[in-house]
Design a protein around this motif. Structure first.
Motif: not given
Length: 172
Positions: A74, A33-34, A44, A82, A125, A80, A31, A50, A62
């Protein structure tokens, strides 16, 4: 019985190598993560820790290294996303581990309710709001309440096994 057995009392370096090799036998999804920091900048990073926690309420977790450059941003974001990668997105997974480059260069994104960047064309997502976080060893476990999802199971997943990206063939 075949395989390697290691007693975890050989010192931190030997234990870490043995654990890394043993965990490498477990196939994980890949993944990105953002999040969007309070200052407006995007962050990101590639994550394979996850997991689903609960369906009711909808929760996922996460795990982020305590030394991660992205951890403070974060947590400050409060939310966030994923982004679950498919087999055709190996380059994207590699792009989001680069240190001194714009990780979002050339990446199509959109925003949903929280403002966390949602990467286009992913297998799945998950948009989450941070509900709790706690330290566990050398990582921070971040539990997110899932607010929105999008998924496309027509793709084959990108997985990580024994230190390499792999593809899994999924029969119809």
């Amino acid at each position: 019985m075949t395989g390697t057995r290691v007693e975890l009392d050989q010192g931190a370096l030997a234990n870490a190598r043995a654990l890394r090799d043993a965990f490498g036998c477990f196939t994980t999804g890949v993944t990105v993560v953002t999040a969007r920091c309070p200052q407006g900048n995007k962050l990101g990073f590639t994550v394979n820790s996850f997991a689903s926690v609960s369906l009711d309420p909808p929760l996922a977790l996460i795990c982020v290294d305590l030394n991660s450059f992205s951890l403070a941003g974060l947590e400050a974001s409060g939310s966030f996303a994923v982004n679950v990668l498919h087999a055709g997105q190996q380059d994207l997974a590699r792009q989001f581990v680069q240190r001194d480059e714009d990780r979002f260069a050339g990446v199509g994104i959109e925003s949903w309710g929280t403002g966390a960047p949602i990467i286009d064309d992913c297998m799945g997502n998950f948009e989450c709001r941070i509900s709790q976080a706690f330290d566990a060893g050398d990582h921070r476990v971040i539990v997110g309440e899932i607010l929105r999802v999008r998924f496309d199971p027509a793709h084959e997943p990108l997985v990580y096994l024994q230190g390499r990206f792999r593809k899994v063939h999924v029969d119809d």
